[in-house]
Design an enzyme around this catalytic site. Structure first.
Site, PDB file in Angstrom:
ATOM      1  N   LYS A 194      -3.172  11.000 -25.258  1.00 16.56           N
ATOM      2  CA  LYS A 194      -3.157  12.104 -25.803  1.00 16.56           C
ATOM      3  C   LYS A 194      -1.686  12.673 -25.871  1.00 16.56           C
ATOM      4  O   LYS A 194      -0.760  12.504 -25.079  1.00 16.56           O
ATOM      5  CB  LYS A 194      -3.963  12.989 -25.231  1.00 16.56           C
ATOM      6  CG  LYS A 194      -5.397  12.734 -25.915  1.00 16.56           C
ATOM      7  CD  LYS A 194      -6.422  13.905 -25.387  1.00 16.56           C
ATOM      8  CE  LYS A 194      -7.894  13.627 -25.775  1.00 16.56           C
ATOM      9  NZ  LYS A 194      -8.865  14.364 -25.410  1.00 16.56           N
ATOM     10  N   ARG A 212     -12.760   8.962 -20.111  1.00 13.38           N
ATOM     11  CA  ARG A 212     -12.895   8.348 -21.358  1.00 13.38           C
ATOM     12  C   ARG A 212     -11.357   7.631 -21.800  1.00 13.38           C
ATOM     13  O   ARG A 212     -10.508   8.599 -22.011  1.00 13.38           O
ATOM     14  CB  ARG A 212     -13.242   9.609 -22.416  1.00 13.38           C
ATOM     15  CG  ARG A 212     -13.400   8.791 -23.802  1.00 13.38           C
ATOM     16  CD  ARG A 212     -13.860  10.226 -24.795  1.00 13.38           C
ATOM     17  NE  ARG A 212     -13.873   9.826 -26.032  1.00 13.38           N
ATOM     18  CZ  ARG A 212     -13.012   9.910 -27.051  1.00 13.38           C
ATOM     19  NH1 ARG A 212     -11.576  10.095 -26.661  1.00 13.38           N
ATOM     20  NH2 ARG A 212     -13.225   9.466 -28.185  1.00 13.38           N
TER      21      ARG A 212
END
Ligand code: 8Y4
Length: 283
Positions: free
Chosen positions: A228, A262
């Site tokens: 991210k 995740r």
């Protein structure tokens, strides 16, 4: 938030997920840009092969998502989402025997995924769509409630908080209460602060630093930071150079007691989890 749930097992339909140590959730995107260049069946097979690799690398659960939450991504209809997700969920369950989580906010997709053998619902909108609370109450699967400020299209424009940790906690508590009101038991709930969803780098770092406090909320935590932009911003790295930063965060999350990670890079993350587990098990 009261800390009453000490149970370390999550009942995922016919399967159980032991959360006494950190588990790895592999990301499987079935958006058209991901696996679709050879048509529908080729797309399904490519997704399956990718999932197979993640399972061999030690993933405990596969998170299947058909809707992109990128700003500017085209909204898709429930039918289109179902057409992408359902064949993959069905094949993962029947052909690979995988524990499958479905990344969806759509009640019809939740219901059909459960019917096809999915074990968990992962909703970045925390069951705020019309009918989503009832769908999860009916299907009886665990659900991950994630925090997001705003909506995917505009959330990164000017995220603002007084105290980001308190506001995330307040939101998640309100969603837990909404779940309770329709009969979704606490034992079925996983919480996620939603890294990157309506947060600046400073907000993301504050939340990450607060993970040990979030443990006291008493419910299992899921963290998704893989590749991210918070890593990109902190290290000035493009998306394909964020692995080391992501593994550093994974290690810190494990040490903070986070139950689910995740991630895209399953093999590397599983090594981090196993290495820390080896140290924790020493005399
Ligand atoms: C590079 C890689 C750039 C990944 C952006 C991204 C989460 C989630 C997503 C999360 C839960 C993403 C579906 C966004 N993130 N579900 N989903 N928690 N529970 N972006 O953090 O991976 S999608």
């Amino acid at each position: 938030m009261t800390a009453s749930n000490k149970s370390s097992r999550l009942l995922c339909g016919s399967r159980e997920l032991d959360l006494s140590c950190t588990r790895v959730m592999g990301i499987l995107n079935v958006t058209p840009d991901s696996f679709s260049d050879g048509g529908r069946f080729a797309a399904r097979d490519a997704a399956l092969r990718h999932a197979e690799g993640m399972l061999q690398a030690g993933a405990d659960i596969i998170d299947v998502g058909g809707e992109s939450t990128r700003p500017g991504a085209r909204a898709i209809s429930p039918v289109e989402e179902l057409e992408r997700v359902a064949p993959v969920v069905e094949a993962l369950v029947r052909e690979l025997g995988a524990l499958v989580s479905v990344d969806t906010s759509t009640p019809g997709v939740m219901r059909e995924a459960a019917r096809l053998g999915a074990g968990m619902i992962n909703d970045v909108r925390a069951l705020q769509r019309e009918g989503a609370l009832d769908a999860v109450a009916d299907i009886g699967l665990p659900v991950c409630l994630m925090h997001m400020q705003g909506d995917p299209d505009t959330m990164q424009q000017a995220p603002t908080y007084g105290n980001v940790v308190q506001e995330v906690q307040g939101f998640l508590q309100a969603r837990i209460d909404a779940c309770a009101a329709v009969g979704i038991d606490r034992a079925r709930i996983v919480l996620d602060p939603g890294f990157g969803f309506g947060k600046t780098l400073a907000h993301n770092l504050s939340l990450f630093k607060a993970l040990p406090e979030m443990k006291s909320w008493g419910l299992p935590l899921l963290v998704g930071v893989s590749r991210k932009s918070m890593i990109g911003q902190a290290l000035n790295r493009p998306v394909e150079q964020r692995l080391a930063g992501g593994l550093a965060l994974a290690a810190q999350a494990v040490l903070a007691g986070v139950q689910l990670l995740r991630v895209h890079d399953v093999a590397e993350t599983v090594d981090v989890v196993r290495m820390l587990s080896a140290v924790a098990g020493a005399e």
